[in-house]
Design an enzyme around this catalytic site. Structure first.
Site, PDB file in Angstrom:
ATOM      1  N   LYS A  78      10.446   0.061 -43.747  1.00 42.95           N
ATOM      2  CA  LYS A  78      11.551   0.519 -42.916  1.00 42.95           C
ATOM      3  C   LYS A  78      11.997  -0.615 -42.001  1.00 42.95           C
ATOM      4  O   LYS A  78      11.163  -1.326 -41.429  1.00 42.95           O
ATOM      5  CB  LYS A  78      11.111   1.743 -42.106  1.00 42.95           C
ATOM      6  CG  LYS A  78      12.230   2.414 -41.314  1.00 42.95           C
ATOM      7  CD  LYS A  78      11.724   3.693 -40.673  1.00 42.95           C
ATOM      8  CE  LYS A  78      12.814   4.388 -39.867  1.00 42.95           C
ATOM      9  NZ  LYS A  78      12.331   5.661 -39.273  1.00 42.95           N
ATOM     10  N   SER A 128      15.622   9.054 -39.707  1.00 48.54           N
ATOM     11  CA  SER A 128      16.035   7.660 -39.771  1.00 48.54           C
ATOM     12  C   SER A 128      15.372   6.891 -40.922  1.00 48.54           C
ATOM     13  O   SER A 128      15.702   5.729 -41.157  1.00 48.54           O
ATOM     14  CB  SER A 128      15.706   6.953 -38.452  1.00 48.54           C
ATOM     15  OG  SER A 128      14.315   6.993 -38.177  1.00 48.54           O
ATOM     16  N   SER A 184      12.279  12.025 -38.242  1.00 50.22           N
ATOM     17  CA  SER A 184      12.725  10.923 -39.099  1.00 50.22           C
ATOM     18  C   SER A 184      11.890  10.711 -40.349  1.00 50.22           C
ATOM     19  O   SER A 184      12.307   9.994 -41.251  1.00 50.22           O
ATOM     20  CB  SER A 184      12.760   9.622 -38.291  1.00 50.22           C
ATOM     21  OG  SER A 184      13.770   9.671 -37.312  1.00 50.22           O
TER      22      SER A 184
END
Length: 493
Positions: free
Chosen positions: A102, A177, A201
Site C-alpha cells: 500500500k 483506502s 480501510s
C-alpha cells in the site's frame, strides 16, 4: 492467457472492460503456490512472470498497481530466489511470491507518495516495519498499490495516480483506502496484499471487491509511527487475501512484538494458518446488529443480502439472533470524528504549518485539520470516554455471543467518478466519511474484525459483512471466518 483490449469513447471513458483468462498460476492460493514452488513444479521466475502478465492485461483499466518496478529487475530477483532454493537454503513464508505494498508504507528505494502531490517524488531511505517483515519472508516487491491521498476516505483516488476501479465493474469504486490492494487481489494481479485500517480501510475495499480483509487486534501488527507511538490506538495494518488461509498466512508474517512499538502485543508463538481448524468455531453464536436499530441508512438490498448470507450458514449450526445494543450511536460517531481528528494532528499536523503544501492537499484533509486544531481537551476526553463505554458494551455482548455481525458498507459500490456519496437512502451525508460510519463501531473497540464476502446484488455489485471478535481473539475470529468460508462459499466469480 487470452485478453481483449478495453474500449474507450472519444472522451476517454471506458465503454467495455477487457475480457481475460488469467494464467493458471494467478488463480492459485498462496498455499498452493508455495507447495508448487517447493515441489519444483513452478519457479519463482514463472510465478512472478505470470502475475506481471496479468498486471499488463488488467492494470491499464483498473489502476490498482502503481510505481511498478522494471520487469527485468523483478525477474532477476525471482531468479535469485530460485537459485537459493536450488542450493537447499531455508525459504521464507512468501519466498518467490510477488507483493505490492500500500502506498502509505515506507519502501526503501521505491517511491512512496501517500497519494499526495506533496510527496509525489519522495523515495524513502528505510522500510516500514511491515515492509521489512514481508521482505524478510522472501517476497519479491514489484511496486505499490493505490490509495486515497494520505489514506483519507474509503474511495481510492488521488491527484498523483488517479482513480482505482472496481474489479467487477470498472465504472464503480474499488473502495478504500486499501482499494488498490483489494482490486489487485480480485483481478489476480497479486496473490496476497497488505492494507491498513482506521475507519474501515481494510474492510470496505474487501467488501467492494469480494475478498477478505482482516483488521487485527490493536497491537497485533505493530507499526512505528513518526510521532508518539502511545497515541497509535485506532489505526492498524493488516492483511487482505482471497481466502482465509492466505489471510492467516500474511498475518503470521506481519504480526509479532517489536520492542520499539509500545503497544505491540507479544508474538503468539505459532503460525495462524496452521491452527485454523477449531471445533469452537464450527457453531458460533452470532449477534446480528444490522443497521443499529435504524441509526444507519442503508441502500436497499444491503441488509437483505447479509441476512441471506447468515441464513445460509444456519443449517451448519450457526445461531443468529438480531440485536440492537443499548447505546447512543450518534454519540459514538461524534467520538470517532473527534478521535480521528486528534490522531491527524500528530500524523499530518505539519501540513498546516506549510502554506504551499497545505494548498495542495485535498479539501477533506484541510477540513479535518482545521477541526482538529479547534478541539479542546474536554472534547478529546469526552470522546475517549464514549469509546471506552462502547467497548464495555461490546465486551459484555461478547460474553454471550461469539461474534457481532453487521454489513461492511452502507451502500454497494458507487460510480468511480464520485468523490464520495452525498446521500444514502435519501439521508444526506454530512461529511466525506459519514457514508462508512458502519465501520466505526469495530474500529473503536480495538477488537479484531474481518470482512467476509456476503454475495452480490442483482446487478452484480459485491457486498461484504463484518464479523467482530473478542479482544485479542484473532485466531478464534480467523477460525470462525474459515468456517464461514467452508459453508457459505462465495458466488463463482
Amino acid at each position: 492467457m487470452t485478453t481483449s483490449r478495453p474500449a474507450f469513447d472519444a472522451q476517454g471513458r471506458l465503454l467495455a472492460p477487457p475480457q481475460i483468462d488469467p494464467p493458471d498460476l494467478c488463480r492459485m492460493s498462496c498455499a498452493a503456490l508455495r507447495a508448487s514452488l517447493a515441489r519444483g513444479d513452478a519457479s519463482a521466475v514463472e510465478v512472478v512472470s505470470a502475475f506481471l502478465d496479468q498486471i499488463d492485461a488488467m492494470n491499464g483499466v483498473h489502476n490498482a498497481i502503481v510505481s511498478l518496478r522494471p520487469r527485468d529487475a523483478l525477474l532477476s530477483e525471482a531468479a535469485e530466489t530460485d537459485a537459493s532454493r536450488a542450493r537447499g537454503e531455508a525459504m521464507g513464508a512468501l519466498a518467490g511470491l510477488p507483493v505490492a505494498f500500500k502506498d502509505l508504507q515506507l519502501t526503501r528505494g521505491l517511491r512512496t507518495t501517500f497519494g499526495s502531490p506533496v510527496h509525489a517524488d519522495f523515495t524513502p531511505t528505510e522500510d516500514s516495519l511491515l515492509v521489512a517483515r514481508v521482505k524478510a519472508a522472501g517476497a519479491v516487491v514489484i511496486g505499490k498499490t493505490n490509495t486515497p491521498e494520505f489514506g483519507l476516505g474509503s474511495h481510492t483516488y488521488n491527484p498523483v495516480f488517479g482513480r482505482t476501479r472496481n474489479a467487477f465493474d470498472p465504472a464503480l469504486s474499488a473502495g478504500g483506502s486499501s482499494g488498490g490492494a483489494a482490486a489487485a487481489l480480485a483481478l489476480r494481479m497479486l496473490p496476497i496484499a497488505d492494507g491498513s485500517d482506521f475507519g474501515g480501510s481494510l474492510r470496505n475495499p474487501a467488501a467492494f471487491n469480494n475478498v477478505f480483509g482482516f483488521r487485527p487486534s490493536l497491537g497485533r501488527v505493530p507499526h512505528l509511527p513518526s510521532n508518539d507511538g502511545f497515541f497509535a490506538q485506532i489505526s492498524t495494518d493488516g492483511p487482505l487475501a482471497r481466502s482465509v488461509g492466505d489471510l492467516a498466512l500474511m498475518l503470521s508474517v506481519i504480526a509479532g512484538h517489536d520492542v520499539r512499538a509500545p503497544l505491540a502485543l507479544d508474538d503468539p508463538g505459532y503460525r495462524f494458518e496452521d491452527r485454523l481448524d477449531g471445533s469452537e468455531a464450527e457453531t458460533p453464536r452470532v449477534a446480528w446488529l444490522g443497521d443499529l436499530g435504524g441509526h444507519l441508512p442503508m441502500e436497499p438490498g444491503v441488509l437483505a443480502l447479509c441476512e441471506a448470507a447468515l441464513a445460509a450458514v444456519e443449517p451448519a449450526g450457526w445461531r443468529v439472533e438480531p440485536l440492537t445494543p443499548a447505546y447512543d450511536f450518534e454519540g459514538l460517531w461524534r467520538a470517532f470524528v473527534v478521535l480521528r481528528q486528534f490522531a491527524l494532528i500528530g500524523g499530518q499536523g505539519a501540513l498546516r504549518r506549510d502554506a504551499a503544501a497545505y494548498a495542495m492537499v485535498k479539501p477533506e484533509m484541510r477540513w479535518e485539520l482545521e477541526a482538529a486544531y479547534a478541539l479542546d481537551a474536554e472534547a478529546v476526553s469526552a470522546a475517549a470516554a464514549a469509546r471506552s463505554a462502547w467497548r464495555d458494551v461490546a465486551l459484555d455482548l461478547l460474553r454471550t455471543y461469539d461474534i457481532l455481525a453487521l454489513p461492511t458498507a452502507q451502500l454497494f459500490p458507487f460510480p468511480v467518478e464520485w468523490d464520495w456519496p452525498k446521500e444514502i437512502a435519501g439521508r444526506p451525508m454530512d461529511s466525506y466519511h459519514r457514508w462508512f460510519e458502519v465501520a466505526a463501531p469495530g474500529s473503536l473497540t480495538g477488537f479484531p474484525v474481518v470482512n467476509v464476502p456476503a454475495g452480490f446484488a442483482a446487478d452484480g455489485r459485491p457486498m461484504g459483512m463484518q464479523l467482530i471478535g473478542r479482544p485479542r481473539g484473532d485466531l478464534e475470529l480467523l477460525r470462525i471466518a474459515a468456517a464461514y468460508e467452508a459453508v457459505a462459499p462465495r458466488a463463482g466469480r
